[in-house]
Design a protein around this motif. Sequence first.
Motif, short mmCIF file in Angstrom:
data_model
loop_
_atom_site.label_atom_id
_atom_site.label_comp_id
_atom_site.label_asym_id
_atom_site.label_seq_id
_atom_site.Cartn_x
_atom_site.Cartn_y
_atom_site.Cartn_z
N LEU A 231 0.48 11.39 -22.63
CA LEU A 231 1.63 11.12 -23.42
C LEU A 231 2.52 11.91 -22.82
O LEU A 231 3.89 11.67 -23.10
N ALA A 232 2.61 13.30 -22.39
CA ALA A 232 3.71 13.97 -22.00
C ALA A 232 4.42 13.20 -20.84
O ALA A 232 5.78 12.89 -20.81
N ILE A 233 3.83 12.72 -19.97
CA ILE A 233 4.61 11.68 -18.68
C ILE A 233 5.18 10.56 -19.54
O ILE A 233 6.34 10.16 -18.90
N LEU A 234 4.25 9.94 -20.36
CA LEU A 234 5.20 8.77 -20.80
C LEU A 234 6.40 9.01 -21.70
O LEU A 234 7.22 8.11 -21.58
N CYS B 43 1.02 -1.42 -0.18
CA CYS B 43 0.16 0.25 0.03
C CYS B 43 0.86 1.24 0.00
O CYS B 43 0.51 2.21 -0.69
N GLU B 44 2.02 1.23 0.85
CA GLU B 44 3.03 2.58 0.90
C GLU B 44 3.61 2.72 -0.48
O GLU B 44 3.85 3.69 -0.91
N HIS B 45 3.57 1.60 -1.03
CA HIS B 45 4.42 1.68 -2.44
C HIS B 45 3.73 2.11 -3.50
O HIS B 45 4.01 3.10 -4.25
N PHE B 46 2.50 1.55 -3.30
CA PHE B 46 1.42 2.19 -4.46
C PHE B 46 1.04 3.81 -4.25
O PHE B 46 1.08 4.36 -5.20
N VAL B 47 0.92 4.07 -2.99
CA VAL B 47 0.53 5.58 -2.80
C VAL B 47 1.96 6.32 -3.11
O VAL B 47 1.57 7.63 -4.00
N ALA B 48 3.03 5.80 -2.83
CA ALA B 48 4.27 6.50 -3.16
C ALA B 48 4.17 6.76 -4.72
O ALA B 48 5.05 7.60 -5.36
N ALA B 49 3.82 5.81 -5.63
CA ALA B 49 4.16 5.71 -6.80
C ALA B 49 3.69 7.09 -7.69
O ALA B 49 4.24 7.46 -8.43
N PHE B 50 2.46 7.50 -7.15
CA PHE B 50 1.88 8.49 -7.93
C PHE B 50 2.85 9.82 -7.72
O PHE B 50 3.19 10.52 -8.73
N GLY B 51 3.45 10.11 -6.77
CA GLY B 51 4.54 11.01 -6.61
C GLY B 51 5.60 10.92 -7.53
O GLY B 51 6.16 11.84 -7.99
N GLN B 52 6.14 9.65 -7.55
CA GLN B 52 7.10 9.37 -8.16
C GLN B 52 7.07 9.32 -9.75
O GLN B 52 7.93 9.85 -10.32
N PHE C 102 -0.04 4.19 -12.53
CA PHE C 102 -0.05 5.17 -13.99
C PHE C 102 -1.24 4.70 -14.78
O PHE C 102 -1.69 5.76 -15.22
N ASN C 103 -1.67 3.67 -14.93
CA ASN C 103 -2.74 3.26 -15.47
C ASN C 103 -3.99 3.85 -14.79
O ASN C 103 -5.07 3.99 -15.58
N VAL C 104 -4.05 4.20 -13.63
CA VAL C 104 -5.26 4.67 -13.09
C VAL C 104 -5.14 6.08 -13.17
O VAL C 104 -6.21 6.94 -12.52
N LEU C 105 -4.47 6.95 -13.58
CA LEU C 105 -4.44 8.34 -13.68
C LEU C 105 -5.52 8.82 -14.54
O LEU C 105 -5.79 7.96 -15.72
#
Length: 224
Positions: free
Chosen positions: A204-207, A113-122, A164-167
């Motif tokens: 697309l910009a993020i990718l 859960c911590e890794h998943f939440v942190a992923a958005f900021g990363q 990334f996919n749920v953005l």
Amino acid sequence: MHPAFQLLLCLILFMLIHISVMAVCALAFGITVRSISYGVGPTLLTWGKVHVKLLPLAGNVVLKDTREETLYDDDLCRDAYNFQPLWKQVLLPLSGVAVLLALAFVILGAPGCEHFVAAFGQIFHGALAPLSAAQELLGEGETFARTHGLTLVFALITLKLCAFNVLPFAGLNGGQALLAIARGGKPYVAWEETVAKWLLLPGLAILLAWVVAFGGYGWKAMAA
């Protein structure tokens, strides 16, 4: 195993599960599946509706949809994706991500859960600085891959890819679900095409930023 091969195997496994779950979910919902593609680029193998393509970086499930094809008889629309109840239109694009998230959480336990939440900021931090912040994150990922087994590496990469996919951007699962909610379950609204085009740009910009980051990291690794 070299981290590069681990990454490739994880991407392939993620894609296989992601696309397969969405296809199965569509069939379970009574939605007609037009085609299933594993990978992108030139087609290497075709088996019925299934297409295996050269690059195992993504894939897609093409569904019967009156926004993409003309159907004159209302009876022919019953198994179209955009004629389904709102909950199906939202759940279907999120089904693959949901299964993968559950799998990753089972493997990693509470830290998942911590890794998943942190992923958005990363994701955003790295995209804004692909040659600095993203390089540090990739370095941390390589260290993790060198010190842990393939199962844990797959779980960690899965969490990052799910984030990334749920953005909420068009072309991503989160964007598809968001547009369905915005339509209120209606099969079609006049503004959707325009909004979808604008929502496509941030994703697309993020990718592209992360493609640059991976390219820079690989270049440095070869030069070292």
